[in-house]
Scaffold this motif. Structure first.
Motif, PDB file in Angstrom:
ATOM      1  N   THR A 148      11.725 -10.425  -4.155  1.00 44.56           N
ATOM      2  CA  THR A 148      11.675  -9.106  -4.792  1.00 44.56           C
ATOM      3  C   THR A 148      11.289  -7.974  -3.845  1.00 44.56           C
ATOM      4  N   CYS A 149      10.469  -8.264  -2.846  1.00 47.64           N
ATOM      5  CA  CYS A 149       9.874  -7.186  -2.060  1.00 47.64           C
ATOM      6  C   CYS A 149      10.346  -7.167  -0.613  1.00 47.64           C
ATOM      7  N   ALA A 150      10.744  -8.343  -0.112  1.00 48.14           N
ATOM      8  CA  ALA A 150      11.016  -8.464   1.321  1.00 48.14           C
ATOM      9  C   ALA A 150      12.144  -7.541   1.772  1.00 48.14           C
ATOM     10  N   ALA A 151      13.091  -7.266   0.879  1.00 49.82           N
ATOM     11  CA  ALA A 151      14.215  -6.410   1.252  1.00 49.82           C
ATOM     12  C   ALA A 151      13.725  -5.065   1.771  1.00 49.82           C
ATOM     13  N   CYS A 152      12.658  -4.561   1.203  1.00 49.01           N
ATOM     14  CA  CYS A 152      12.162  -3.249   1.633  1.00 49.01           C
ATOM     15  C   CYS A 152      10.944  -3.342   2.549  1.00 49.01           C
ATOM     16  N   HIS A 153      10.134  -4.367   2.362  1.00 55.11           N
ATOM     17  CA  HIS A 153       8.885  -4.435   3.147  1.00 55.11           C
ATOM     18  C   HIS A 153       8.963  -5.448   4.272  1.00 55.11           C
ATOM     19  N   GLY A 154      10.067  -6.167   4.342  1.00 52.98           N
ATOM     20  CA  GLY A 154      10.237  -7.142   5.418  1.00 52.98           C
ATOM     21  C   GLY A 154       9.606  -8.477   5.084  1.00 52.98           C
TER      22      GLY A 154
ATOM     23  N   GLY B  50       9.918  -1.660   6.519  1.00 56.30           N
ATOM     24  CA  GLY B  50      11.335  -1.370   6.653  1.00 56.30           C
ATOM     25  C   GLY B  50      11.532  -0.080   5.888  1.00 56.30           C
ATOM     26  N   ILE B  51      12.231  -0.182   4.772  1.00 56.95           N
ATOM     27  CA  ILE B  51      12.333   0.976   3.884  1.00 56.95           C
ATOM     28  C   ILE B  51      10.934   1.309   3.346  1.00 56.95           C
ATOM     29  N   GLY B  52      10.196   0.258   3.032  1.00 60.38           N
ATOM     30  CA  GLY B  52       8.823   0.446   2.548  1.00 60.38           C
ATOM     31  C   GLY B  52       7.818   0.274   3.682  1.00 60.38           C
ATOM     32  N   GLN B  53       6.566   0.543   3.363  1.00 63.79           N
ATOM     33  CA  GLN B  53       5.501   0.476   4.358  1.00 63.79           C
ATOM     34  C   GLN B  53       5.254  -0.915   4.943  1.00 63.79           C
ATOM     35  N   ASN B  54       4.628  -0.904   6.093  1.00 64.43           N
ATOM     36  CA  ASN B  54       4.040  -2.116   6.647  1.00 64.43           C
ATOM     37  C   ASN B  54       2.847  -2.492   5.753  1.00 64.43           C
ATOM     38  N   LEU B  55       2.848  -3.723   5.259  1.00 65.19           N
ATOM     39  CA  LEU B  55       1.746  -4.149   4.389  1.00 65.19           C
ATOM     40  C   LEU B  55       0.784  -5.078   5.121  1.00 65.19           C
ATOM     41  N   SER B  56       1.009  -5.251   6.435  1.00 67.73           N
ATOM     42  CA  SER B  56       0.184  -6.223   7.152  1.00 67.73           C
ATOM     43  C   SER B  56      -0.794  -5.551   8.108  1.00 67.73           C
TER      44      SER B  56
ATOM     45  N   SER C   6      -3.201   0.460   7.891  1.00 68.74           N
ATOM     46  CA  SER C   6      -2.924   1.818   7.398  1.00 68.74           C
ATOM     47  C   SER C   6      -2.250   1.758   6.022  1.00 68.74           C
ATOM     48  N   TRP C   7      -2.823   2.495   5.099  1.00 68.18           N
ATOM     49  CA  TRP C   7      -2.341   2.501   3.719  1.00 68.18           C
ATOM     50  C   TRP C   7      -2.171   3.922   3.248  1.00 68.18           C
ATOM     51  N   VAL C   8      -1.104   4.156   2.510  1.00 69.77           N
ATOM     52  CA  VAL C   8      -0.904   5.481   1.932  1.00 69.77           C
ATOM     53  C   VAL C   8      -1.635   5.576   0.590  1.00 69.77           C
ATOM     54  N   HIS C   9      -1.616   4.458  -0.154  1.00 67.78           N
ATOM     55  CA  HIS C   9      -2.152   4.496  -1.521  1.00 67.78           C
ATOM     56  C   HIS C   9      -3.405   3.651  -1.681  1.00 67.78           C
ATOM     57  N   GLY C  10      -4.024   3.321  -0.566  1.00 68.56           N
ATOM     58  CA  GLY C  10      -5.291   2.593  -0.636  1.00 68.56           C
ATOM     59  C   GLY C  10      -5.099   1.119  -0.362  1.00 68.56           C
TER      60      GLY C  10
ATOM     61  N   ASP D 115       8.757   8.540  -6.771  1.00 70.66           N
ATOM     62  CA  ASP D 115       9.452   9.593  -6.006  1.00 70.66           C
ATOM     63  C   ASP D 115       9.653   9.217  -4.543  1.00 70.66           C
ATOM     64  N   LYS D 116       9.046   8.100  -4.091  1.00 71.30           N
ATOM     65  CA  LYS D 116       9.231   7.681  -2.699  1.00 71.30           C
ATOM     66  C   LYS D 116      10.113   6.437  -2.604  1.00 71.30           C
ATOM     67  N   GLY D 117      10.590   5.959  -3.743  1.00 71.96           N
ATOM     68  CA  GLY D 117      11.504   4.828  -3.703  1.00 71.96           C
ATOM     69  C   GLY D 117      10.848   3.473  -3.903  1.00 71.96           C
ATOM     70  N   MET D 118       9.564   3.476  -4.273  1.00 73.14           N
ATOM     71  CA  MET D 118       8.897   2.197  -4.574  1.00 73.14           C
ATOM     72  C   MET D 118       8.941   2.013  -6.083  1.00 73.14           C
ATOM     73  N   PRO D 119       9.694   1.002  -6.553  1.00 71.00           N
ATOM     74  CA  PRO D 119       9.825   0.829  -8.007  1.00 71.00           C
ATOM     75  C   PRO D 119       8.498   0.479  -8.667  1.00 71.00           C
TER      76      PRO D 119
ATOM     77  N   GLU E 128      -0.579 -12.429  -8.146  1.00 69.59           N
ATOM     78  CA  GLU E 128      -0.177 -13.385  -7.100  1.00 69.59           C
ATOM     79  C   GLU E 128       0.343 -12.658  -5.869  1.00 69.59           C
ATOM     80  N   LEU E 129       1.111 -11.577  -6.106  1.00 72.16           N
ATOM     81  CA  LEU E 129       1.629 -10.790  -4.974  1.00 72.16           C
ATOM     82  C   LEU E 129       0.490 -10.183  -4.164  1.00 72.16           C
ATOM     83  N   VAL E 130      -0.509  -9.626  -4.866  1.00 70.85           N
ATOM     84  CA  VAL E 130      -1.650  -9.033  -4.162  1.00 70.85           C
ATOM     85  C   VAL E 130      -2.358 -10.122  -3.362  1.00 70.85           C
TER      86      VAL E 130
HETATM   87  C1  HEC Z   1      13.541  -0.508  -3.000  1.00 72.32           C
HETATM   88  C2  HEC Z   1      12.578  -0.722  -1.953  1.00 72.32           C
HETATM   89  C3  HEC Z   1      11.249  -1.328  -2.326  1.00 72.32           C
HETATM   90  C4  HEC Z   1      11.002  -2.515  -2.952  1.00 72.32           C
HETATM   91  C5  HEC Z   1      12.009  -3.513  -3.489  1.00 72.32           C
HETATM   92  C6  HEC Z   1       9.568  -2.664  -2.977  1.00 72.32           C
HETATM   93  N1  HEC Z   1       8.966  -1.590  -2.401  1.00 72.32           N
HETATM   94 FE1  HEC Z   1       6.986  -1.325  -2.102  1.00 72.32          FE
HETATM   95  N2  HEC Z   1       7.316   0.482  -1.327  1.00 72.32           N
HETATM   96  C7  HEC Z   1       8.565   1.021  -1.074  1.00 72.32           C
HETATM   97  C8  HEC Z   1       8.399   2.343  -0.501  1.00 72.32           C
HETATM   98  C9  HEC Z   1       9.520   3.285  -0.115  1.00 72.32           C
HETATM   99  C10 HEC Z   1       7.012   2.559  -0.396  1.00 72.32           C
HETATM  100  C11 HEC Z   1       6.316   3.783   0.175  1.00 72.32           C
HETATM  101  C12 HEC Z   1       5.823   4.709  -0.896  1.00 72.32           C
HETATM  102  C13 HEC Z   1       5.155   5.940  -0.312  1.00 72.32           C
HETATM  103  O1  HEC Z   1       5.429   6.279   0.817  1.00 72.32           O
HETATM  104  O2  HEC Z   1       4.358   6.529  -1.043  1.00 72.32           O
HETATM  105  C14 HEC Z   1       6.364   1.364  -0.908  1.00 72.32           C
HETATM  106  C15 HEC Z   1       5.001   1.203  -0.969  1.00 72.32           C
HETATM  107  C16 HEC Z   1       4.396   0.029  -1.315  1.00 72.32           C
HETATM  108  C17 HEC Z   1       2.966  -0.190  -1.286  1.00 72.32           C
HETATM  109  C18 HEC Z   1       1.910   0.832  -0.879  1.00 72.32           C
HETATM  110  C19 HEC Z   1       1.718   0.820   0.612  1.00 72.32           C
HETATM  111  C20 HEC Z   1       0.666   1.789   1.076  1.00 72.32           C
HETATM  112  O3  HEC Z   1       0.653   2.091   2.252  1.00 72.32           O
HETATM  113  O4  HEC Z   1      -0.149   2.236   0.243  1.00 72.32           O
HETATM  114  C21 HEC Z   1       2.738  -1.475  -1.669  1.00 72.32           C
HETATM  115  C22 HEC Z   1       1.403  -2.187  -1.783  1.00 72.32           C
HETATM  116  C23 HEC Z   1       4.023  -2.056  -1.995  1.00 72.32           C
HETATM  117  N3  HEC Z   1       5.018  -1.111  -1.760  1.00 72.32           N
HETATM  118  C24 HEC Z   1       4.221  -3.339  -2.431  1.00 72.32           C
HETATM  119  C25 HEC Z   1       5.433  -3.827  -2.877  1.00 72.32           C
HETATM  120  C26 HEC Z   1       5.617  -5.117  -3.496  1.00 72.32           C
HETATM  121  C27 HEC Z   1       4.522  -6.139  -3.707  1.00 72.32           C
HETATM  122  C28 HEC Z   1       6.923  -5.211  -3.826  1.00 72.32           C
HETATM  123  C29 HEC Z   1       7.627  -6.349  -4.536  1.00 72.32           C
HETATM  124  C30 HEC Z   1       7.238  -6.551  -5.909  1.00 72.32           C
HETATM  125  C31 HEC Z   1       7.575  -4.003  -3.396  1.00 72.32           C
HETATM  126  N4  HEC Z   1       6.634  -3.157  -2.830  1.00 72.32           N
HETATM  127  C32 HEC Z   1       8.927  -3.760  -3.511  1.00 72.32           C
HETATM  128  C33 HEC Z   1       9.782   0.458  -1.349  1.00 72.32           C
HETATM  129  C34 HEC Z   1       9.956  -0.753  -1.985  1.00 72.32           C
END
Ligand code: HEC
Length: 179
Positions: free
Chosen positions: A104-110, A116-122, A125-129, A145-149, A162-164
């Protein structure tokens, strides 16, 4: 005909079409019912409006609908940060989280969480804590509004926990919460 005014039985003075009526005392059982009902209504009114113990049928139905909606959305109370941390030490929970992450998540977060499209989670640095509770909230609500569903309605509380746990297990910079 009687003399109505002085009738010992209390016959009343009027007569309609020759019909007369007595003015008798109402029987006690009848009066008790009347006064009893009045007293009961005051007591019931006060109990209903002041104690809130009796709920309106509609309020009860609405409460049940809300509870069902919450359950369906998986928004049941978020686990404590501490609980999420402990889950991150349980291999089965982490494995379940990893599975969801990869699908579900790897496509955007690697797949390595490095972003990748989403932030580095490893990293640190955190944008939202970066506390377990904050990560939980971000995943549940998304950052639309940033593309994170918003994953709450799709995945529910259990899978998001479990994801956390999985993210914590992969990110050594996340501190163990004191509570
Ligand atoms: C369609 C792409 C996409 C998918 C799929 C996605 N994310 Fe994201 N996610 C993003 C983007 C873009 C951001 C950055 C939001 C921002 O900049 O405010 C983000 C931000 C986050 C953050 C916050 C990071 C921070 O620095 O605070 C977390 C945690 C996160 N995603 C977890 C997940 C998890 C877990 C999943 C799978 C259930 C997931 N994401 C699926 C695009 C995605």
């Amino acid at each position: 005909m009687n003399t109505p005014d002085h009738d010992p039985e209390g016959l009343r003075p009027h007569s309609y079409d020759g019909i007369q009526e007595y003015d008798k005392r109402l029987p006690n059982w009848w009066l008790f019912t009347l006064y009893g009902a009045i007293i009961f209504s005051i007591g019931y009114w006060a109990y209903f409006h002041w104690t809130g113990h009796i709920q309106d049928g509609w309020v009860r139905v609405q409460g049940q609908i809300d509870a069902l909606k919450l359950a369906a959305a998986g928004n049941s109370a978020a686990p404590e940060g501490r609980k999420l941390w402990e889950m991150s030490r349980e291999p089965e929970v982490v494995a379940a989280g990893e599975k969801t992450f990869m699908s579900t998540c790897a496509a955007c977060h690697g797949a390595d969480l490095k972003g990748g499209i989403g932030q580095n989670l490893s990293d640190a640095s955190w944008v939202h804590g970066g506390t377990p509770s904050e990560i939980y909230t971000t995943i549940t609500q998304g950052v639309l509004d940033k593309g994170m569903p918003s994953w709450g309605p799709l995945l529910g509380a259990q899978r998001i926990s479990e994801l956390v746990a999985f993210v914590i297990s992969k990110n050594p910079t996340i501190a163990e919460p004191s509570e």
